[in-house]
Design a protein around this motif. Structure first.
Motif, PDB file in Angstrom:
ATOM      1  N   PRO A   1      28.536  31.955  63.067  1.00  0.00           N
ATOM      2  CA  PRO A   1      27.191  31.484  63.405  1.00  0.00           C
ATOM      3  C   PRO A   1      26.149  32.369  62.737  1.00  0.00           C
ATOM      4  O   PRO A   1      26.442  33.456  62.257  1.00  0.00           O
ATOM      5  N   GLY A   2      24.931  31.904  62.718  1.00  0.00           N
ATOM      6  CA  GLY A   2      23.836  32.682  62.134  1.00  0.00           C
ATOM      7  C   GLY A   2      22.718  31.759  61.742  1.00  0.00           C
ATOM      8  O   GLY A   2      22.236  30.967  62.553  1.00  0.00           O
ATOM      9  N   GLU A   3      22.338  31.830  60.461  1.00  0.00           N
ATOM     10  CA  GLU A   3      21.281  30.974  59.948  1.00  0.00           C
ATOM     11  C   GLU A   3      21.758  30.336  58.656  1.00  0.00           C
ATOM     12  O   GLU A   3      22.527  30.931  57.906  1.00  0.00           O
ATOM     13  N   ARG A   4      21.274  29.119  58.431  1.00  0.00           N
ATOM     14  CA  ARG A   4      21.687  28.374  57.232  1.00  0.00           C
ATOM     15  C   ARG A   4      20.510  27.528  56.768  1.00  0.00           C
ATOM     16  O   ARG A   4      19.993  26.714  57.517  1.00  0.00           O
ATOM     17  N   ARG A   5      20.095  27.759  55.532  1.00  0.00           N
ATOM     18  CA  ARG A   5      19.040  26.964  54.897  1.00  0.00           C
ATOM     19  C   ARG A   5      17.786  26.836  55.754  1.00  0.00           C
ATOM     20  O   ARG A   5      17.207  25.763  55.899  1.00  0.00           O
ATOM     21  N   GLY A   6      17.395  27.958  56.354  1.00  0.00           N
ATOM     22  CA  GLY A   6      16.150  27.999  57.104  1.00  0.00           C
ATOM     23  C   GLY A   6      16.244  27.592  58.552  1.00  0.00           C
ATOM     24  O   GLY A   6      15.241  27.553  59.251  1.00  0.00           O
ATOM     25  N   LYS A   7      17.448  27.299  59.003  1.00  0.00           N
ATOM     26  CA  LYS A   7      17.624  26.874  60.396  1.00  0.00           C
ATOM     27  C   LYS A   7      18.746  27.661  61.053  1.00  0.00           C
ATOM     28  O   LYS A   7      19.646  28.163  60.397  1.00  0.00           O
ATOM     29  N   ARG A   8      18.689  27.721  62.364  1.00  0.00           N
ATOM     30  CA  ARG A   8      19.761  28.338  63.130  1.00  0.00           C
ATOM     31  C   ARG A   8      21.062  27.590  62.853  1.00  0.00           C
ATOM     32  O   ARG A   8      21.050  26.359  62.747  1.00  0.00           O
ATOM     33  N   TYR A   9      22.161  28.339  62.704  1.00  0.00           N
ATOM     34  CA  TYR A   9      23.461  27.708  62.467  1.00  0.00           C
ATOM     35  C   TYR A   9      24.411  28.097  63.605  1.00  0.00           C
ATOM     36  O   TYR A   9      25.081  29.118  63.553  1.00  0.00           O
ATOM     37  N   PRO A  10      24.412  27.291  64.664  1.00  0.00           N
ATOM     38  CA  PRO A  10      25.409  27.518  65.714  1.00  0.00           C
ATOM     39  C   PRO A  10      26.736  26.917  65.238  1.00  0.00           C
ATOM     40  O   PRO A  10      26.748  26.036  64.383  1.00  0.00           O
ATOM     41  N   LEU A  11      27.816  27.387  65.775  1.00  0.00           N
ATOM     42  CA  LEU A  11      29.098  26.803  65.379  1.00  0.00           C
ATOM     43  C   LEU A  11      29.158  25.348  65.825  1.00  0.00           C
ATOM     44  O   LEU A  11      28.837  25.026  66.968  1.00  0.00           O
TER      45      LEU A  11
ATOM     46  N   TYR B   1      32.182  43.540  41.418  1.00  0.00           N
ATOM     47  CA  TYR B   1      32.097  43.491  42.878  1.00  0.00           C
ATOM     48  C   TYR B   1      30.709  43.061  43.360  1.00  0.00           C
ATOM     49  O   TYR B   1      30.570  42.469  44.422  1.00  0.00           O
ATOM     50  N   ASP B   2      29.675  43.341  42.566  1.00  0.00           N
ATOM     51  CA  ASP B   2      28.331  42.983  42.997  1.00  0.00           C
ATOM     52  C   ASP B   2      28.052  41.481  42.865  1.00  0.00           C
ATOM     53  O   ASP B   2      26.950  41.021  43.146  1.00  0.00           O
ATOM     54  N   ARG B   3      29.070  40.727  42.487  1.00  0.00           N
ATOM     55  CA  ARG B   3      28.937  39.264  42.444  1.00  0.00           C
ATOM     56  C   ARG B   3      29.128  38.639  43.822  1.00  0.00           C
ATOM     57  O   ARG B   3      28.952  37.442  44.006  1.00  0.00           O
ATOM     58  N   LEU B   4      29.511  39.452  44.812  1.00  0.00           N
ATOM     59  CA  LEU B   4      29.593  38.987  46.196  1.00  0.00           C
ATOM     60  C   LEU B   4      28.228  39.210  46.825  1.00  0.00           C
ATOM     61  O   LEU B   4      27.597  40.241  46.582  1.00  0.00           O
ATOM     62  N   GLY B   5      27.770  38.271  47.635  1.00  0.00           N
ATOM     63  CA  GLY B   5      26.460  38.479  48.227  1.00  0.00           C
ATOM     64  C   GLY B   5      26.196  37.640  49.453  1.00  0.00           C
ATOM     65  O   GLY B   5      26.987  36.779  49.838  1.00  0.00           O
ATOM     66  N   VAL B   6      25.054  37.940  50.063  1.00  0.00           N
ATOM     67  CA  VAL B   6      24.531  37.197  51.201  1.00  0.00           C
ATOM     68  C   VAL B   6      23.201  36.615  50.752  1.00  0.00           C
ATOM     69  O   VAL B   6      22.402  37.301  50.103  1.00  0.00           O
ATOM     70  N   CYS B   7      22.962  35.378  51.049  1.00  0.00           N
ATOM     71  CA  CYS B   7      21.749  34.677  50.635  1.00  0.00           C
ATOM     72  C   CYS B   7      20.508  35.493  50.993  1.00  0.00           C
ATOM     73  O   CYS B   7      20.396  36.010  52.110  1.00  0.00           O
ATOM     74  N   THR B   8      19.581  35.603  50.040  1.00  0.00           N
ATOM     75  CA  THR B   8      18.351  36.361  50.278  1.00  0.00           C
ATOM     76  C   THR B   8      17.189  35.482  50.716  1.00  0.00           C
ATOM     77  O   THR B   8      16.085  35.982  50.927  1.00  0.00           O
ATOM     78  N   ALA B   9      17.407  34.194  50.877  1.00  0.00           N
ATOM     79  CA  ALA B   9      16.345  33.308  51.362  1.00  0.00           C
ATOM     80  C   ALA B   9      16.054  33.628  52.824  1.00  0.00           C
ATOM     81  O   ALA B   9      16.963  33.991  53.582  1.00  0.00           O
ATOM     82  N   PRO B  10      14.789  33.511  53.231  1.00  0.00           N
ATOM     83  CA  PRO B  10      14.476  33.725  54.641  1.00  0.00           C
ATOM     84  C   PRO B  10      15.279  32.768  55.525  1.00  0.00           C
ATOM     85  O   PRO B  10      15.467  31.606  55.176  1.00  0.00           O
ATOM     86  N   HIS B  11      15.721  33.271  56.620  1.00  0.00           N
ATOM     87  CA  HIS B  11      16.441  32.482  57.614  1.00  0.00           C
ATOM     88  C   HIS B  11      17.713  31.846  57.070  1.00  0.00           C
ATOM     89  O   HIS B  11      18.035  30.698  57.370  1.00  0.00           O
ATOM     90  N   CYS B  12      18.442  32.601  56.271  1.00  0.00           N
ATOM     91  CA  CYS B  12      19.757  32.165  55.801  1.00  0.00           C
ATOM     92  C   CYS B  12      20.629  33.392  55.616  1.00  0.00           C
ATOM     93  O   CYS B  12      20.210  34.374  54.996  1.00  0.00           O
ATOM     94  N   ASP B  13      21.813  33.343  56.180  1.00  0.00           N
ATOM     95  CA  ASP B  13      22.752  34.459  56.036  1.00  0.00           C
ATOM     96  C   ASP B  13      24.123  33.989  55.548  1.00  0.00           C
ATOM     97  O   ASP B  13      25.133  34.624  55.786  1.00  0.00           O
ATOM     98  N   ARG B  14      24.131  32.860  54.839  1.00  0.00           N
ATOM     99  CA  ARG B  14      25.385  32.367  54.274  1.00  0.00           C
ATOM    100  C   ARG B  14      25.754  33.227  53.069  1.00  0.00           C
ATOM    101  O   ARG B  14      24.893  33.779  52.385  1.00  0.00           O
ATOM    102  N   VAL B  15      27.050  33.339  52.799  1.00  0.00           N
ATOM    103  CA  VAL B  15      27.540  34.198  51.722  1.00  0.00           C
ATOM    104  C   VAL B  15      27.870  33.375  50.482  1.00  0.00           C
ATOM    105  O   VAL B  15      27.969  32.151  50.549  1.00  0.00           O
ATOM    106  N   TYR B  16      28.042  34.069  49.347  1.00  0.00           N
ATOM    107  CA  TYR B  16      28.352  33.383  48.103  1.00  0.00           C
ATOM    108  C   TYR B  16      29.079  34.323  47.158  1.00  0.00           C
ATOM    109  O   TYR B  16      29.117  35.536  47.359  1.00  0.00           O
ATOM    110  N   VAL B  17      29.647  33.739  46.120  1.00  0.00           N
ATOM    111  CA  VAL B  17      30.176  34.478  44.978  1.00  0.00           C
ATOM    112  C   VAL B  17      29.378  34.006  43.774  1.00  0.00           C
ATOM    113  O   VAL B  17      29.279  32.806  43.520  1.00  0.00           O
ATOM    114  N   ASP B  18      28.800  34.940  43.059  1.00  0.00           N
ATOM    115  CA  ASP B  18      27.992  34.617  41.885  1.00  0.00           C
ATOM    116  C   ASP B  18      28.914  34.437  40.690  1.00  0.00           C
ATOM    117  O   ASP B  18      29.502  35.384  40.194  1.00  0.00           O
TER     118      ASP B  18
END
Length: 186
Positions: free
Chosen positions: A23-33, A140-157
């Motif tokens: 859970p967390g935030e996704r694309r500017g909105k709360r992301y409940p499971l 290794y720095d190709r792993l990350g967490v979205c830097t957009a406000p209200h989003c904590d989804r992860v990615y691989v660059d």
């Protein structure tokens, strides 16, 4: 020539598990499971091997996803040591062992399933192994967490220049639109 395409797939699957099962935030909105049925459908859609999971496996998978999230968050914070320690912890817990496998018309390739068996070891072991390959490289720095406000989804660059900062085009567009509006109002 790409010698570790399976590792790429395993890391992409780790990203999918973290993004679907934490859970967390996704694309500017709360992301409940989502509901268990929705989680099962989302995992089948997002994980590249198309495995269908049972509702009884979701808690174990969510536990693996929470452990994997620590790795992405540590890298995003610039703490490679914590990321590596977390990967080592997961490797110790799951004890993945390599073996060659051929299925679904694919050529022989290496799988890393956990020694203990079960969904947590079978997903955590390969994920940790794939992340260990990434952390043990200069990428290794190709792993990350979205830097957009209200989003904590992860990615691989996987971009050529390694400058990705967002989990999706939607988040990138949200940030660009907000910046444009802010400039327009000045």
């Amino acid at each position: 020539m790409n010698f570790n395409s399976h590792a790429d797939t395993v890391v992409a699957n780790a990203v999918a598990m973290v993004n679907v099962l934490t859970p967390g935030e996704r694309r500017g909105k709360r992301y409940p499971l989502p509901s268990p049925a929705e989680l099962i459908d989302a995992l089948a859609k997002e994980i590249s091997d198309g495995q269908r999971f049972e509702e009884s496996e979701l808690d174990d998978l969510a536990g693996v996803a929470r452990e994997l999230r620590v790795v992405f968050e540590a890298i995003a914070a610039g703490d490679v040591d914590t990321a590596a320690e977390q990967v080592n912890t997961i490797l110790e817990e799951t004890r993945p062992r390599p073996h060659l496998s051929r299925h679904d018309g694919e050529p022989w390739h290496v799988h890393f399933h956990g020694e203990a068996g079960g969904v947590a070891a079978d997903r955590g072991g390969p994920s940790a192994t794939g992340l260990a390959v990434v952390l043990g490289s200069e990428l290794y720095d190709r792993l990350g967490v979205c830097t957009a406000p209200h989003c904590d989804r992860v990615y691989v660059d996987s971009s050529r220049n390694g400058t990705r900062r967002f989990c999706s085009t939607a988040c990138q567009n949200r940030v660009k639109t907000a910046a444009f509006r802010a400039r327009s109002q000045s």
